[in-house]
Scaffold this motif. Structure first.
Motif, PDB file in Angstrom:
ATOM      1  N   THR A   1       0.848  -1.109  -0.069  1.00 34.49           N
ATOM      2  CA  THR A   1       0.139   0.028  -0.047  1.00 34.49           C
ATOM      3  C   THR A   1       0.719   1.214   0.039  1.00 34.49           C
ATOM      4  OG1 THR A   1      -1.754  -1.219   1.213  1.00 34.49           O
ATOM      5  CG2 THR A   1      -1.792   1.286   1.125  1.00 34.49           C
ATOM      6  N   GLN A   2       1.962   1.183   0.814  1.00 39.11           N
ATOM      7  CA  GLN A   2       2.643   2.501   0.886  1.00 39.11           C
ATOM      8  C   GLN A   2       3.426   2.826  -0.145  1.00 39.11           C
ATOM      9  OE1 GLN A   2       1.686   4.667   3.239  1.00 39.11           O
ATOM     10  NE2 GLN A   2       0.522   2.961   4.229  1.00 39.11           N
ATOM     11  N   ALA A   3       4.158   1.572  -0.779  1.00 37.56           N
ATOM     12  CA  ALA A   3       4.587   1.651  -1.982  1.00 37.56           C
ATOM     13  C   ALA A   3       3.956   2.328  -3.307  1.00 37.56           C
ATOM     14  CB  ALA A   3       5.662   0.373  -2.260  1.00 37.56           C
ATOM     15  N   ASN A   4       2.980   1.958  -3.349  1.00 35.03           N
ATOM     16  CA  ASN A   4       2.083   2.215  -4.454  1.00 35.03           C
ATOM     17  C   ASN A   4       1.021   3.214  -4.374  1.00 35.03           C
ATOM     18  OD1 ASN A   4       3.365   0.270  -6.168  1.00 35.03           O
ATOM     19  ND2 ASN A   4       2.110  -1.389  -5.458  1.00 35.03           N
ATOM     20  N   TRP A   5       0.787   3.722  -3.231  1.00 36.57           N
ATOM     21  CA  TRP A   5      -0.299   4.704  -2.862  1.00 36.57           C
ATOM     22  C   TRP A   5       0.223   5.639  -2.020  1.00 36.57           C
ATOM     23  CZ3 TRP A   5      -5.081   4.378  -5.300  1.00 36.57           C
ATOM     24  CH2 TRP A   5      -5.328   3.162  -6.136  1.00 36.57           C
ATOM     25  N   ARG A   6      -0.331   6.821  -2.376  1.00 33.01           N
ATOM     26  CA  ARG A   6      -0.225   7.936  -1.120  1.00 33.01           C
ATOM     27  C   ARG A   6      -1.700   8.211  -0.591  1.00 33.01           C
ATOM     28  NH1 ARG A   6       4.508  10.625  -3.829  1.00 33.01           N
ATOM     29  NH2 ARG A   6       3.110  11.347  -5.713  1.00 33.01           N
ATOM     30  N   HIS A   7      -1.869   8.853   0.391  1.00 34.41           N
ATOM     31  CA  HIS A   7      -3.174   8.969   1.169  1.00 34.41           C
ATOM     32  C   HIS A   7      -3.213  10.183   1.848  1.00 34.41           C
ATOM     33  CE1 HIS A   7      -0.611   6.690   4.171  1.00 34.41           C
ATOM     34  NE2 HIS A   7      -1.066   7.846   5.138  1.00 34.41           N
ATOM     35  N   GLU A   8      -4.217  10.783   2.007  1.00 35.87           N
ATOM     36  CA  GLU A   8      -4.534  12.139   2.860  1.00 35.87           C
ATOM     37  C   GLU A   8      -5.814  12.393   3.089  1.00 35.87           C
ATOM     38  OE1 GLU A   8      -4.762  15.297  -0.615  1.00 35.87           O
ATOM     39  OE2 GLU A   8      -6.235  14.054  -1.497  1.00 35.87           O
ATOM     40  N   VAL A   9      -5.954  13.260   4.256  1.00 34.85           N
ATOM     41  CA  VAL A   9      -7.202  13.561   4.703  1.00 34.85           C
ATOM     42  C   VAL A   9      -7.448  15.287   4.534  1.00 34.85           C
ATOM     43  CG1 VAL A   9      -8.516  14.066   6.984  1.00 34.85           C
ATOM     44  CG2 VAL A   9      -7.276  12.114   6.627  1.00 34.85           C
ATOM     45  N   PRO A  10      -7.946  15.412   3.362  1.00 33.19           N
ATOM     46  CA  PRO A  10      -8.060  16.934   2.825  1.00 33.19           C
ATOM     47  C   PRO A  10      -8.929  17.713   3.696  1.00 33.19           C
ATOM     48  CG  PRO A  10      -9.218  15.322   1.402  1.00 33.19           C
ATOM     49  CD  PRO A  10      -8.797  14.513   2.396  1.00 33.19           C
ATOM     50  N   LYS A  11      -8.767  19.018   3.705  1.00 31.78           N
ATOM     51  CA  LYS A  11      -9.794  19.817   4.468  1.00 31.78           C
ATOM     52  C   LYS A  11     -10.960  19.766   3.807  1.00 31.78           C
ATOM     53  CE  LYS A  11      -7.260  24.000   3.121  1.00 31.78           C
ATOM     54  NZ  LYS A  11      -6.681  25.209   3.561  1.00 31.78           N
ATOM     55  N   GLN A  12     -12.108  20.386   4.415  1.00 39.02           N
ATOM     56  CA  GLN A  12     -13.442  20.106   3.748  1.00 39.02           C
ATOM     57  C   GLN A  12     -14.174  21.480   3.801  1.00 39.02           C
ATOM     58  OE1 GLN A  12     -14.933  16.666   5.523  1.00 39.02           O
ATOM     59  NE2 GLN A  12     -16.273  17.788   6.703  1.00 39.02           N
ATOM     60  N   SER A  13     -15.187  21.734   3.053  1.00 37.65           N
ATOM     61  CA  SER A  13     -15.854  23.001   3.250  1.00 37.65           C
ATOM     62  C   SER A  13     -16.986  22.809   4.227  1.00 37.65           C
ATOM     63  CB  SER A  13     -16.432  23.599   1.707  1.00 37.65           C
ATOM     64  OG  SER A  13     -17.038  22.482   1.144  1.00 37.65           O
ATOM     65  N   LYS A  14     -17.501  21.673   4.117  1.00 37.87           N
ATOM     66  CA  LYS A  14     -18.552  21.512   5.389  1.00 37.87           C
ATOM     67  C   LYS A  14     -17.894  21.428   6.669  1.00 37.87           C
ATOM     68  CE  LYS A  14     -22.204  18.149   5.991  1.00 37.87           C
ATOM     69  NZ  LYS A  14     -22.028  17.160   6.884  1.00 37.87           N
ATOM     70  N   ALA A  15     -18.643  22.227   7.461  1.00 40.81           N
ATOM     71  CA  ALA A  15     -18.153  22.360   8.839  1.00 40.81           C
ATOM     72  C   ALA A  15     -18.287  21.177   9.659  1.00 40.81           C
ATOM     73  CB  ALA A  15     -19.050  23.349   9.581  1.00 40.81           C
ATOM     74  N   CYS A  16     -17.599  20.671  10.564  1.00 42.13           N
ATOM     75  CA  CYS A  16     -17.552  19.711  11.337  1.00 42.13           C
ATOM     76  C   CYS A  16     -16.537  19.750  12.522  1.00 42.13           C
ATOM     77  CB  CYS A  16     -17.431  18.467  10.429  1.00 42.13           C
ATOM     78  SG  CYS A  16     -15.433  18.038  10.359  1.00 42.13           S
ATOM     79  N   GLY A  17     -16.933  18.761  13.584  1.00 41.81           N
ATOM     80  CA  GLY A  17     -16.348  18.989  14.830  1.00 41.81           C
ATOM     81  C   GLY A  17     -14.902  18.239  14.607  1.00 41.81           C
ATOM     82  N   PRO A  18     -14.307  17.971  15.899  1.00 42.26           N
ATOM     83  CA  PRO A  18     -13.141  17.234  15.741  1.00 42.26           C
ATOM     84  C   PRO A  18     -12.939  15.818  15.816  1.00 42.26           C
ATOM     85  CG  PRO A  18     -13.740  17.879  18.168  1.00 42.26           C
ATOM     86  CD  PRO A  18     -14.967  18.308  17.233  1.00 42.26           C
ATOM     87  N   ARG A  19     -11.869  15.258  15.158  1.00 46.55           N
ATOM     88  CA  ARG A  19     -11.510  13.999  14.971  1.00 46.55           C
ATOM     89  C   ARG A  19     -10.526  13.504  15.438  1.00 46.55           C
ATOM     90  NH1 ARG A  19      -8.645  11.584  10.249  1.00 46.55           N
ATOM     91  NH2 ARG A  19      -9.184   9.491  10.036  1.00 46.55           N
ATOM     92  N   ILE A  20     -10.309  12.345  15.997  1.00 45.78           N
ATOM     93  CA  ILE A  20      -8.997  12.063  16.451  1.00 45.78           C
ATOM     94  C   ILE A  20      -8.754  10.781  15.538  1.00 45.78           C
ATOM     95  CG2 ILE A  20      -7.575  10.518  18.199  1.00 45.78           C
ATOM     96  CD1 ILE A  20      -9.402  12.456  20.345  1.00 45.78           C
ATOM     97  N   ASN A  21      -7.326  10.689  14.995  1.00 48.24           N
ATOM     98  CA  ASN A  21      -6.828   9.491  14.318  1.00 48.24           C
ATOM     99  C   ASN A  21      -5.622   8.893  15.155  1.00 48.24           C
ATOM    100  OD1 ASN A  21      -4.766   8.357  11.910  1.00 48.24           O
ATOM    101  ND2 ASN A  21      -6.950   7.528  11.745  1.00 48.24           N
ATOM    102  N   LEU A  22      -5.527   7.410  15.326  1.00 41.86           N
ATOM    103  CA  LEU A  22      -4.370   6.928  15.846  1.00 41.86           C
ATOM    104  C   LEU A  22      -3.785   6.130  14.903  1.00 41.86           C
ATOM    105  CD1 LEU A  22      -5.653   5.969  19.598  1.00 41.86           C
ATOM    106  CD2 LEU A  22      -4.616   8.361  18.908  1.00 41.86           C
ATOM    107  N   THR A  23      -2.372   6.163  14.524  1.00 37.88           N
ATOM    108  CA  THR A  23      -1.855   5.185  13.580  1.00 37.88           C
ATOM    109  C   THR A  23      -0.834   4.583  14.350  1.00 37.88           C
ATOM    110  OG1 THR A  23      -0.469   6.887  12.593  1.00 37.88           O
ATOM    111  CG2 THR A  23      -2.214   6.529  11.328  1.00 37.88           C
ATOM    112  N   PHE A  24      -1.055   3.345  14.675  1.00 38.24           N
ATOM    113  CA  PHE A  24      -0.211   2.382  15.201  1.00 38.24           C
ATOM    114  C   PHE A  24       0.839   1.746  14.205  1.00 38.24           C
ATOM    115  CE2 PHE A  24      -3.954   2.531  17.850  1.00 38.24           C
ATOM    116  CZ  PHE A  24      -3.359   2.565  19.325  1.00 38.24           C
TER     117      PHE A  24
END
Ligand code: AKG
Ligand code: FE2
Length: 206
Positions: free
Chosen positions: A175-198
């Protein structure tokens, strides 16, 4: 009943040249909302600079890095020593290790304060992670879209994966060798999110 349900909870997503496994309702030992609140409260969140084209910017989210004592890790061009595991993070690590049948020695915690916070397109392909890293990514709080783009095959459309609270996404294989990933900002307002990457960071002795 329970076993059947947890078997069905494991989904292999179709990603050419990569491997994604999604658990939509993993048993984390506590309600997702309660986990979100206590992690938000307990983690030592910080703003961290990033080095881009020789300039320093603050990253558009808060971060914290927890790791076993021997582990140091470089990301965004900056070296980090891990904080000692909290009871809560270490019990989450245990559960996620047994679900994914993988050992982890560190976790990167990200707090996206609202819809304007984001993570830019990248791959977790630092040499310390090894050639085919298994990365377990747990999302809590507000749903955000996780996007993957193939690095080489431009005929493949970007993959859009909304990650609601409680979702556990395992990235492995190439996955990491062939793909990149992102969490884009968005126009629709939203509250907080936590992400944990182990992650498992290999330490090479000098
Ligand atoms: O927030 C997410 O879902 C992605 C986090 C991520 O890609 C990372 O920490 O490397
Ligand atoms: Fe990542």
């Amino acid at each position: 009943m329970n076993d059947l349900f947890s078997l069905e909870d494991k989904e292999y997503l179709d990603l050419p040249g990569g491997e994604l496994i999604l658990y939509r309702t993993p048993d984390l030992g506590a309600a997702y909302e309660a986990l979100f609140e206590s992690i938000r409260r307990e983690v030592a969140w910080r703003e961290e600079p990033i080095q881009l084209f020789g300039k320093r910017y603050m990253q558009p989210r808060l971060l914290a890095w927890y790791a076993d004592e021997v582990v140091t890790y470089k990301y965004s061009g900056i070296r980090h020593d891990g904080l000692p595991w909290t009871t809560q993070l270490s019990s989450l690590r245990k559960r996620i290790e047994s679900l994914s049948d993988t050992r982890f020695n560190s976790v990167l915690a990200n707090l996206y304060r609202d819809h304007r916070d984001s993570m830019g397109l990248h791959a977790d392909d630092e040499p310390e992670l090894g050639p085919q890293p298994v990365i377990a990514s747990l999302s809590l709080g507000e749903e955000r879209v996780f996007r993957l783009k193939h690095r080489f095959d431009k005929t493949l459309k970007p993959v859009r994966l909304p990650l609601p609270s409680g979702t556990l996404l395992i990235m492995r294989g190439d996955t990491q060798a062939n793909w990149r990933h992102e969490v884009p900002k968005q126009s629709k307002a939203c509250g907080p999110r936590i992400n944990l990457t182990f992650r498992y960071v290999h330490t090479f002795s000098a």
